[in-house]
Design an enzyme around this catalytic site. Structure first.
Site, PDB file in Angstrom:
ATOM      1  N   LYS A 144       0.839  -1.203   0.000  1.00 56.63           N
ATOM      2  CA  LYS A 144       0.000   0.000   0.000  1.00 56.63           C
ATOM      3  C   LYS A 144       0.873   1.252   0.000  1.00 56.63           C
ATOM      4  CE  LYS A 144      -0.403  -0.050   5.044  1.00 56.63           C
ATOM      5  NZ  LYS A 144      -1.305  -0.130   6.204  1.00 56.63           N
ATOM      6  N   ARG A 182      -9.798  -0.156  15.555  1.00 60.16           N
ATOM      7  CA  ARG A 182      -9.754   0.691  14.361  1.00 60.16           C
ATOM      8  C   ARG A 182     -10.889   0.267  13.439  1.00 60.16           C
ATOM      9  NH1 ARG A 182      -3.983   1.065  11.410  1.00 60.16           N
ATOM     10  NH2 ARG A 182      -4.577  -1.041  10.757  1.00 60.16           N
ATOM     11  N   TYR A 240      11.668  31.830   4.233  1.00 60.63           N
ATOM     12  CA  TYR A 240      10.365  32.426   4.540  1.00 60.63           C
ATOM     13  C   TYR A 240      10.251  32.810   6.012  1.00 60.63           C
ATOM     14  CZ  TYR A 240       8.584  31.019  -0.041  1.00 60.63           C
ATOM     15  OH  TYR A 240       8.371  30.872  -1.392  1.00 60.63           O
ATOM     16  N   MET A 276       8.446  24.859  -0.207  1.00 64.81           N
ATOM     17  CA  MET A 276       7.720  23.852  -0.977  1.00 64.81           C
ATOM     18  C   MET A 276       8.654  22.998  -1.824  1.00 64.81           C
ATOM     19  SD  MET A 276       4.562  24.218  -3.703  1.00 64.81           S
ATOM     20  CE  MET A 276       3.415  24.856  -2.484  1.00 64.81           C
TER      21      MET A 276
END
Length: 370
Positions: free
Chosen positions: A38, A136, A264, A313
């Protein structure tokens, strides 16, 4: 001298073979091996991983969602694929691609029988998931009679396995809890098997279950993180080989004077003359903002370079004041020598998160020594 000239994720298939064989050596010869692929093969490449494992003898695959199973089928994978958390909306596609659902609630059981009936299926393979403490998803122990009531009035489905999931098999302090889970699953499996008139495949162990609880191996074991080189324990990590290595390159070097800011929000202010290197990888590639402000580091020429300021980013900036390096030099984010678990632990997270966050835009390079 490395040839890495851009951000890449190297996937080493020889390491995958080693890990598969090591984990297989921990179970009896007749115990089946299910590979969990997965999340794009834990951030690598699910199709590449699955094709290789199919070639070396894996018995089953598991994915989280139907869409992931479809990707494998379209890549040519023929081995049975278990979908661990399917949604009823996707049951028709699941059947179309010959995937096998884990049914974990009254709703999913009823809806799947309904869908299989509409498609005129008979003895379609399904897996019944029981909750033994993870809380779960999964049926409860007292749901067995309800499940049997649904099954005895249809021939559209056939239960091929019963499964549960260990919650803390890597934590030796939770041994009593884990043994309770194992015993609970044994009792449920005995009850269901007697009422079915046969014993389906039983499976409960994850990677740490394989390594720590031989009494929970049953008929099949599921391995995810272990296949990719991580054993959730230093002694097992030493026996495994990380499959993925994330590498990049120095794009530019800057010399900053005292009092200058970087990045930033001016999150880093120099207190002395500082040499920085800018690297083309950022939070859009999987290096989250939690790694910024010296909470994470990369390796350049065998030395740690700490991330300065906020992760951007598409870029990070690191401190290379004490490192002899130049533009174009290779940068290691993680590899077999300093693996994802070590990097993640330093930054307060886990290897699973770091590995599975690697963006699809990062170029994959397959290393196949065969």
């Amino acid at each position: 001298m490395s040839n890495t000239k851009e951000t890449v994720l190297e996937i080493n298939l020889a390491h995958l073979t080693h890990n598969f064989n090591y984990l297989k050596s921990k179970v009896a010869i007749d115990v089946k091996m299910l590979a969990v692929v997965k999340a794009s093969g834990y951030g690598s490449d699910a199709s590449v991983i699955a094709k290789h494992l199919e070639n070396i003898g894996v018995d089953y695959f598991a994915v989280a969602y139907v869409s992931e199973g479809i990707v494998l089928r379209e890549a040519g994978i023929k081995t049975p694929i278990l979908v661990l958390h399917p949604q009823p909306l996707n049951f028709p596609k699941l059947i179309e691609y010959q995937l096998e659902p884990s049914l974990y609630s009254s709703r999913t059981l009823k809806e799947f029988i309904k869908t299989a009936s509409l498609l005129d299926k008979k003895d379609y393979p399904v897996h019944i998931k029981f909750n033994t403490g993870l809380n779960r998803i999964g049926f409860w122990e007292n749901d067995v009679d309800h499940i049997m009531d649904q099954l005895k009035v249809t021939n559209t489905v056939k239960v091929v396995s019963l499964l549960s999931h260990l919650a803390a098999s890597e934590d030796h302090n939770e041994r009593e809890f884990t043994l309770d889970q194992i015993n609970s699953f044994k009792n449920i499996s005995k009850d269901v098997s007697e009422k079915l008139g046969y014993t389906p495949i039983l499976h409960q162990s994850n990677t740490s279950g394989i390594l720590n609880y031989p009494e929970a191996h049953f008929d099949m074991v599921r391995t995810g993180i272990g296949l990719y080189g991580y054993g959730n324990d230093a002694k097992y990590d030493a026996e495994l080989k990380p499959v993925a290595s994330l590498k990049s390159v120095i794009s530019q070097i800057h010399m900053l004077e005292p009092g200058e800011s970087l990045g930033y929000n001016r999150a880093f202010i120099t207190s002395d003359f500082t040499k920085t290197a800018t690297i083309p990888i950022g939070h859009a590639d999987g290096i989250g903002r939690q790694y910024g402000n010296k909470k994470g580091f990369v390796t350049i020429n065998n030395k740690r370079a700490y991330i300065l300021g906020n992760v951007c980013m598409d870029m990070i900036m690191v401190d290379v004041t004490e490192i002899d390096c130049k533009e174009g030099d290779e940068v290691i984010i993680f590899d077999a020598n300093l693996n994802a678990a070590q990097i993640a632990e330093y930054s307060g997270t886990i290897s699973y998160e770091l590995l599975t966050a690697i963006s699809p835009r990062v170029k994959r390079i397959i290393i196949d020594n065969n």
